[in-house]
Motif scaffolding. Structure first.
Motif, PDB file in Angstrom:
ATOM      1  N   HIS A   1       8.419  -3.875 -29.451  1.00 49.22           N
ATOM      2  CA  HIS A   1       7.120  -3.313 -29.078  1.00 49.22           C
ATOM      3  C   HIS A   1       6.489  -4.118 -27.960  1.00 49.22           C
ATOM      4  N   ILE A   2       6.476  -5.455 -28.154  1.00 52.49           N
ATOM      5  CA  ILE A   2       5.832  -6.341 -27.177  1.00 52.49           C
ATOM      6  C   ILE A   2       6.572  -6.250 -25.839  1.00 52.49           C
ATOM      7  N   LEU A   3       7.920  -6.297 -25.881  1.00 52.69           N
ATOM      8  CA  LEU A   3       8.712  -6.253 -24.658  1.00 52.69           C
ATOM      9  C   LEU A   3       8.517  -4.937 -23.913  1.00 52.69           C
ATOM     10  N   SER A   4       8.563  -3.810 -24.650  1.00 54.40           N
ATOM     11  CA  SER A   4       8.471  -2.523 -23.944  1.00 54.40           C
ATOM     12  C   SER A   4       7.068  -2.346 -23.365  1.00 54.40           C
ATOM     13  N   LYS A   5       6.033  -2.799 -24.098  1.00 51.43           N
ATOM     14  CA  LYS A   5       4.660  -2.701 -23.573  1.00 51.43           C
ATOM     15  C   LYS A   5       4.518  -3.546 -22.309  1.00 51.43           C
ATOM     16  N   LEU A   6       5.080  -4.771 -22.368  1.00 53.26           N
ATOM     17  CA  LEU A   6       4.993  -5.682 -21.219  1.00 53.26           C
ATOM     18  C   LEU A   6       5.663  -5.051 -19.989  1.00 53.26           C
ATOM     19  N   VAL A   7       6.865  -4.507 -20.198  1.00 55.92           N
ATOM     20  CA  VAL A   7       7.593  -3.921 -19.064  1.00 55.92           C
ATOM     21  C   VAL A   7       6.864  -2.671 -18.555  1.00 55.92           C
ATOM     22  N   HIS A   8       6.317  -1.840 -19.464  1.00 51.84           N
ATOM     23  CA  HIS A   8       5.570  -0.653 -19.017  1.00 51.84           C
ATOM     24  C   HIS A   8       4.360  -1.060 -18.171  1.00 51.84           C
ATOM     25  N   TRP A   9       3.664  -2.134 -18.589  1.00 51.17           N
ATOM     26  CA  TRP A   9       2.519  -2.607 -17.804  1.00 51.17           C
ATOM     27  C   TRP A   9       2.975  -3.119 -16.443  1.00 51.17           C
ATOM     28  N   LEU A  10       4.067  -3.909 -16.431  1.00 52.47           N
ATOM     29  CA  LEU A  10       4.582  -4.430 -15.151  1.00 52.47           C
ATOM     30  C   LEU A  10       4.924  -3.278 -14.216  1.00 52.47           C
ATOM     31  N   LEU A  11       5.555  -2.226 -14.773  1.00 50.27           N
ATOM     32  CA  LEU A  11       5.976  -1.096 -13.939  1.00 50.27           C
ATOM     33  C   LEU A  11       4.775  -0.331 -13.410  1.00 50.27           C
ATOM     34  N   ILE A  12       3.787  -0.091 -14.269  1.00 50.46           N
ATOM     35  CA  ILE A  12       2.597   0.668 -13.820  1.00 50.46           C
ATOM     36  C   ILE A  12       1.824  -0.135 -12.766  1.00 50.46           C
ATOM     37  N   VAL A  13       1.621  -1.441 -13.027  1.00 51.65           N
ATOM     38  CA  VAL A  13       0.885  -2.269 -12.052  1.00 51.65           C
ATOM     39  C   VAL A  13       1.703  -2.369 -10.757  1.00 51.65           C
ATOM     40  N   GLY A  14       3.029  -2.514 -10.903  1.00 54.17           N
ATOM     41  CA  GLY A  14       3.897  -2.607  -9.724  1.00 54.17           C
ATOM     42  C   GLY A  14       3.849  -1.352  -8.871  1.00 54.17           C
ATOM     43  N   THR A  15       3.771  -0.186  -9.513  1.00 55.82           N
ATOM     44  CA  THR A  15       3.737   1.056  -8.729  1.00 55.82           C
ATOM     45  C   THR A  15       2.436   1.163  -7.922  1.00 55.82           C
ATOM     46  N   LEU A  16       1.378   0.443  -8.353  1.00 50.64           N
ATOM     47  CA  LEU A  16       0.131   0.435  -7.574  1.00 50.64           C
ATOM     48  C   LEU A  16       0.189  -0.648  -6.489  1.00 50.64           C
ATOM     49  N   LEU A  17       0.698  -1.827  -6.912  1.00 48.76           N
ATOM     50  CA  LEU A  17       0.694  -2.995  -6.032  1.00 48.76           C
ATOM     51  C   LEU A  17       1.598  -2.813  -4.809  1.00 48.76           C
ATOM     52  N   LEU A  18       2.753  -2.166  -4.976  1.00 46.85           N
ATOM     53  CA  LEU A  18       3.690  -2.065  -3.845  1.00 46.85           C
ATOM     54  C   LEU A  18       3.143  -1.216  -2.701  1.00 46.85           C
ATOM     55  N   PRO A  19       2.697   0.034  -2.958  1.00 50.87           N
ATOM     56  CA  PRO A  19       2.161   0.781  -1.814  1.00 50.87           C
ATOM     57  C   PRO A  19       0.908   0.131  -1.235  1.00 50.87           C
ATOM     58  N   LEU A  20       0.045  -0.448  -2.100  1.00 47.94           N
ATOM     59  CA  LEU A  20      -1.187  -1.063  -1.596  1.00 47.94           C
ATOM     60  C   LEU A  20      -0.875  -2.270  -0.710  1.00 47.94           C
ATOM     61  N   SER A  21       0.033  -3.158  -1.168  1.00 54.25           N
ATOM     62  CA  SER A  21       0.343  -4.356  -0.372  1.00 54.25           C
ATOM     63  C   SER A  21       1.063  -3.960   0.915  1.00 54.25           C
ATOM     64  N   GLY A  22       1.928  -2.924   0.830  1.00 52.04           N
ATOM     65  CA  GLY A  22       2.648  -2.459   2.024  1.00 52.04           C
ATOM     66  C   GLY A  22       1.662  -1.951   3.065  1.00 52.04           C
ATOM     67  N   PHE A  23       0.700  -1.137   2.601  1.00 52.11           N
ATOM     68  CA  PHE A  23      -0.306  -0.554   3.494  1.00 52.11           C
ATOM     69  C   PHE A  23      -1.138  -1.664   4.146  1.00 52.11           C
ATOM     70  N   LEU A  24      -1.572  -2.644   3.343  1.00 55.00           N
ATOM     71  CA  LEU A  24      -2.432  -3.713   3.870  1.00 55.00           C
ATOM     72  C   LEU A  24      -1.670  -4.620   4.829  1.00 55.00           C
ATOM     73  N   MET A  25      -0.394  -4.914   4.484  1.00 54.02           N
ATOM     74  CA  MET A  25       0.383  -5.788   5.378  1.00 54.02           C
ATOM     75  C   MET A  25       0.565  -5.112   6.745  1.00 54.02           C
ATOM     76  N   SER A  26       0.899  -3.802   6.752  1.00 53.70           N
ATOM     77  CA  SER A  26       1.141  -3.116   8.031  1.00 53.70           C
ATOM     78  C   SER A  26      -0.150  -2.913   8.818  1.00 53.70           C
ATOM     79  N   SER A  27      -1.259  -2.569   8.120  1.00 52.26           N
ATOM     80  CA  SER A  27      -2.526  -2.318   8.823  1.00 52.26           C
ATOM     81  C   SER A  27      -3.095  -3.607   9.383  1.00 52.26           C
TER      82      SER A  27
END
Ligand code: HEM
Ligand code: HEM
Length: 184
Positions: free
Chosen positions: A81-107
């Motif tokens: 339970h703990i592992l799957s919740k942790l990975v789901h959170w990492l994946l959801i946060v990662g899906t936000l962080l990657l496009p946002l950081s990419g956009f900010l780095m290029s702009s």
């Protein structure tokens, strides 16, 4: 509107999961490939698809907030339970962080962002050398470059763990975890 239950996942959950999953895996692979092989012609495709997927990710985050997380499909141990919740959170946060950081780095780095030819942020051309771009905020851009790089590799590792978990449930536990993400 159909919500997730303990036995089935709603069509919205399944559709958003698979659009984001295919999009993320492709962008991660293209990102690493284009950087390692210096294939600059792929950069504009990467930026365009990365920009578009951000809006699907936002929809998915709103859907998670409205619907909550899916309940476990089998009798998982506390550690699972703990592992799957942790990975789901990492994946959801990662899906936000990657496009946002990419956009900010290029702009902020002055390279600009075009989405399939449509200018979203203009390139800051160096008047002394029109081939080059001038960074607006070099240090902040370089910070987001590092975020994009390290978050990218962290998400690649999380996706491997996530897929291994899904396969373990399907092959070893033989429960409905993977099946309910594929069909009703
Ligand atoms: C979900 C969306 C995205 C994912 C999963 C993703 C993933 C990646 C990965 C894994 C790399 C290789 C990192 C490295 O080896 O250093 C990369 C590079 C890059 N990404 Fe993204 N990216 C996304 C969105 C974006 C967006 C929206 C932009 C810009 C608008 C962007 C711009 C770039 C650029 C310019 C590079 C090359 C950096 C360099 O030359 O070192 N990415 N991306
Ligand atoms: C072939 C690749 C993939 C497979 C087989 C897969 C399979 C699954 C399964 C079976 C679940 C349901 C887990 C449960 O019921 O507790 C799930 C949920 C989830 N997956 Fe994946 N997945 C894949 C790729 C991805 C990718 C690339 C991401 C994001 C980067 C991702 C993010 C998530 C998240 C955040 C959840 C939690 C539920 C939700 O928000 O929909 N998955 N995945």
């Amino acid at each position: 509107m159909q919500l997730d239950t303990s036995t089935t996942l709603s069509p919205i959950t399944r559709t958003l999961h698979w659009i984001v999953a295919v999009g993320m895996i492709s962008l991660l692979a293209i990102g690493v490939f284009m950087v390692e092989t210096k294939t600059y012609s792929l950069y504009s495709w990467h930026k365009s698809f990365g920009f578009i997927i951000f809006f699907v990710v936002l929809l998915r985050v709103f859907w998670r907030i409205k619907n909550g997380w899916p309940q476990a499909a089998g009798n998982y141990t506390k550690l699972e339970h703990i592992l799957s919740k942790l990975v789901h959170w990492l994946l959801i946060v990662g899906t936000l962080l990657l496009p946002l950081s990419g956009f900010l780095m290029s702009s902020l780095g002055g390279n600009g962002v075009e989405v399939f030819g449509l200018e979203v942020v203009a390139r800051n051309v160096d008047p002394a050398n029109p081939q080059k771009a001038l960074a607006h905020y070099p240090q902040v851009a370089s910070f987001f470059h590092s975020v994009h790089h390290w978050a990218g590799y962290a998400i690649i590792a999380s996706v491997f763990l996530h897929v291994a978990g899904a396969l373990k449930h399907h092959i070893i536990d033989k429960d409905s975890t993977l099946k309910r993400m594929l069909k009703e």
